[in-house]
Design an enzyme around this catalytic site. Structure first.
Site, PDB file in Angstrom:
ATOM      1  CG  HIS A   1      -9.886  -5.617   0.416  1.00 16.66           C
ATOM      2  ND1 HIS A   1     -10.210  -6.688   1.229  1.00 16.66           N
ATOM      3  CD2 HIS A   1      -8.563  -5.399   0.587  1.00 16.66           C
ATOM      4  CE1 HIS A   1      -9.117  -7.091   1.866  1.00 16.66           C
ATOM      5  NE2 HIS A   1      -8.104  -6.336   1.497  1.00 16.66           N
TER       6      HIS A   1
ATOM      7  CG  ASP B   1     -12.847  -8.802   1.672  1.00 12.82           C
ATOM      8  OD1 ASP B   1     -12.712  -7.834   0.914  1.00 12.82           O
ATOM      9  OD2 ASP B   1     -12.420  -8.803   2.856  1.00 12.82           O
TER      10      ASP B   1
ATOM     11  CD  GLU C   1      -2.816  -1.377   2.367  1.00 12.14           C
ATOM     12  OE1 GLU C   1      -2.801  -0.499   3.239  1.00 12.14           O
ATOM     13  OE2 GLU C   1      -3.543  -2.392   2.434  1.00 12.14           O
TER      14      GLU C   1
ATOM     15  CG  ASN D   1      -0.570  -7.101  -1.350  1.00 13.41           C
ATOM     16  OD1 ASN D   1      -1.174  -7.727  -2.227  1.00 13.41           O
ATOM     17  ND2 ASN D   1      -1.071  -6.920  -0.135  1.00 13.41           N
TER      18      ASN D   1
ATOM     19  CD  GLU E   1      -4.735  -7.814   1.630  1.00 16.55           C
ATOM     20  OE1 GLU E   1      -5.611  -7.049   2.076  1.00 16.55           O
ATOM     21  OE2 GLU E   1      -3.521  -7.604   1.783  1.00 16.55           O
TER      22      GLU E   1
HETATM   23  O1  G3I Z   1      -4.839  -7.276  18.977  1.00 12.73           O
HETATM   24  C1  G3I Z   1      -5.551  -6.147  19.439  1.00 12.73           C
HETATM   25  C2  G3I Z   1      -6.220  -6.445  20.744  1.00 12.73           C
HETATM   26  O2  G3I Z   1      -5.236  -6.673  21.706  1.00 12.73           O
HETATM   27  C3  G3I Z   1      -7.088  -5.237  21.120  1.00 12.73           C
HETATM   28  O3  G3I Z   1      -7.785  -5.529  22.293  1.00 12.73           O
HETATM   29  C4  G3I Z   1      -8.087  -4.920  20.033  1.00 12.73           C
HETATM   30  C5  G3I Z   1      -8.914  -3.687  20.331  1.00 12.73           C
HETATM   31  O4  G3I Z   1      -9.297  -3.010  19.161  1.00 12.73           O
HETATM   32  O5  G3I Z   1      -7.381  -4.680  18.839  1.00 12.73           O
HETATM   33  C6  G3I Z   1      -6.600  -5.789  18.400  1.00 12.73           C
HETATM   34  O6  G3I Z   1      -5.914  -5.408  17.248  1.00 12.73           O
HETATM   35  C7  G3I Z   1      -6.693  -5.369  16.062  1.00 12.73           C
HETATM   36  C8  G3I Z   1      -6.051  -6.291  15.045  1.00 12.73           C
HETATM   37  O7  G3I Z   1      -6.708  -6.181  13.809  1.00 12.73           O
HETATM   38  C9  G3I Z   1      -6.092  -7.747  15.481  1.00 12.73           C
HETATM   39  O8  G3I Z   1      -7.414  -8.180  15.629  1.00 12.73           O
HETATM   40  C10 G3I Z   1      -6.687  -3.946  15.531  1.00 12.73           C
HETATM   41  O9  G3I Z   1      -7.410  -3.091  16.412  1.00 12.73           O
HETATM   42  C11 G3I Z   1      -7.304  -3.899  14.166  1.00 12.73           C
HETATM   43  O10 G3I Z   1      -7.138  -2.596  13.621  1.00 12.73           O
HETATM   44  C12 G3I Z   1      -6.621  -4.896  13.254  1.00 12.73           C
HETATM   45  O11 G3I Z   1      -7.274  -4.862  12.003  1.00 12.73           O
HETATM   46  C13 G3I Z   1      -6.574  -5.461  10.939  1.00 12.73           C
HETATM   47  C14 G3I Z   1      -6.259  -4.405   9.875  1.00 12.73           C
HETATM   48  O12 G3I Z   1      -5.622  -5.020   8.769  1.00 12.73           O
HETATM   49  C15 G3I Z   1      -5.356  -3.310  10.398  1.00 12.73           C
HETATM   50  O13 G3I Z   1      -5.151  -2.359   9.422  1.00 12.73           O
HETATM   51  C16 G3I Z   1      -7.449  -6.529  10.331  1.00 12.73           C
HETATM   52  O14 G3I Z   1      -7.628  -7.594  11.264  1.00 12.73           O
HETATM   53  C17 G3I Z   1      -6.850  -7.074   9.042  1.00 12.73           C
HETATM   54  O15 G3I Z   1      -7.778  -7.881   8.383  1.00 12.73           O
HETATM   55  C18 G3I Z   1      -6.491  -5.924   8.124  1.00 12.73           C
HETATM   56  O16 G3I Z   1      -5.855  -6.451   6.981  1.00 12.73           O
HETATM   57  C19 G3I Z   1      -5.506  -5.522   5.954  1.00 12.73           C
HETATM   58  C20 G3I Z   1      -4.242  -6.043   5.284  1.00 12.73           C
HETATM   59  O17 G3I Z   1      -3.248  -6.275   6.241  1.00 12.73           O
HETATM   60  C21 G3I Z   1      -3.753  -5.083   4.209  1.00 12.73           C
HETATM   61  N1  G3I Z   1      -4.815  -4.787   3.270  1.00 12.73           N
HETATM   62  C22 G3I Z   1      -6.088  -4.354   3.832  1.00 12.73           C
HETATM   63  C23 G3I Z   1      -6.580  -5.364   4.864  1.00 12.73           C
HETATM   64  C24 G3I Z   1      -7.945  -4.974   5.411  1.00 12.73           C
HETATM   65  O18 G3I Z   1      -7.881  -3.768   6.101  1.00 12.73           O
END
Ligand code: G3I
Length: 315
Positions: free
Chosen positions: A197, A228, A120, A161, A226
């Protein structure tokens, strides 16, 4: 062996939910850690690596004869606070990034088939994203990252990517020019990942197959990394059909391009999808529902694979 069909994996669900684990093990030939290889998770404290979760997924993959896509080495998001809050000179930050890329690729050497090296880095208009990396290191950080990763594991296929890269447009044009330039300079960029996406609210990406073909002509692999398709809730019958069509068209574009080597969904179960937390009022983006029952999009993808005789071996 043909096309790899993959999923992003939520490693908590992999431990806690037996049905999730069974589907991950039996329906896919490739896995990508949804979060646990991101910098903020592997090195929350400087110099103290936490590989356990990622290692567990790599072992799971090996036990189930799956390849692993590594995600991701250089990104503006999910960085450790010690990186973002520090005040660094250019040389210091470059050294920190180099160490991160080198240490992480070295740790997983031989176990990762492909790395999303840079993720990105572009804006929608085709300019480079104003990230910490661009601000401090200038555009050369991209070539550097590929060189460092290649040195650490010469056999891993190295990807750029991004999202909204599926169709022809200013962003994919810019990535096309970057990859062409890097390859002319001998920089080891070997793949382009189209995140894919999609949203049924918008048109299908313009000329997706043609776009993949032009990347392939640069001599790189292409992957859908990725996929969806989110839908405004509640799901209407029309939007439901639009989702099936979107999934199927992305798969067909990939199947039509020999250098499209893998098709990965960004999670397979609606209960674990990242979408509702980010897109208010949207969801139902995955190919299995909240109860892990396959949805019409799942059957459409299977049908596409069977018709292409490209289906991976299934138990
Ligand atoms: O692990 C913490 C946890 O300890 C905490 O209590 C909780 C509270 O919000 O947050 C948890 O972290 C979260 C993490 O996912 C794990 O679940 C983050 O807040 C959350 O922002 C994070 O989101 C991820 C996101 O990337 C971050 O930008 C998504 O799961 C994940 O699917 C998403 O994946 C991205 C790719 O890496 C890149 N392309 C886009 C894609 C979708 O956004």
């Amino acid at each position: 062996m043909g096309l790899k069909v993959g999923t992003a994996v939520n490693t908590d669900a992999l431990v806690d939910d037996p049905e999730y684990r069974a589907i991950t093990a039996t329906q896919f030939s490739s896995v990508t850690p949804e979060n646990v290889m991101k910098w903020g998770l592997v090195e929350p404290t400087r110099g103290r690596y936490e590989w356990a979760e990622a290692d567990r997924l790599v072992r799971f993959a090996r036990a189930h004869h799956q390849v692993v896509r590594g995600h991701t080495l250089v990104w503006h998001n999910q960085l450790p606070e010690w990186v973002t809050a520090g005040t660094w000179t250019r040389a210091q930050l470059r050294g920190i990034l180099r160490k991160h890329v080198t240490d992480q690729v070295t740790h997983f050497k031989g176990q990762i088939s492909a790395w999303d090296v840079v993720n990105e880095a572009f804006n929608e208009d085709g300019t480079l994203r104003d990230s910490l990396w661009l601000q401090k290191l200038g555009p050369g950080y991209i070539a550097d990252a590929f060189r460092w990763a290649h040195r650490a594991d010469p056999k891993a296929v190295l990807y750029y990517n991004d999202y909204n890269l599926e169709g022809i447009g200013p962003k994919s044009d810019a990535v096309y020019r970057l990859v062409r330039q890097l390859r002319r300079e001998g920089v080891p960029v070997q793949g382009v990942g189209l995140q894919t996406h999609l949203d049924t609210l918008y048109d299908f990406p313009e000329k997706m197959q043609f776009n993949m073909e032009r990347f392939a002509r640069l001599g790189v692999d292409v992957a859908i990394t990725e996929a969806d398709v989110r839908i405004p809730l509640p799901v209407s019958p029309t939007e439901g059909l639009a989702q099936v069509a979107d999934y199927s068209q992305t798969m067909q574009a990939c199947l039509a391009v020999p250098r499209c080597v893998s098709y990965t969904v960004w999670g397979f179960g609606d209960a674990y999808s990242w979408v509702p937390a980010v897109f208010d009022g949207e969801g139902s983006a995955d190919i299995f529902d909240e109860n892990l029952a396959p949805k019409p999009a799942y059957y459409a993808l299977q049908q596409d694979l069977r018709l292409a005789a490209g289906a991976p071996p299934r138990p």
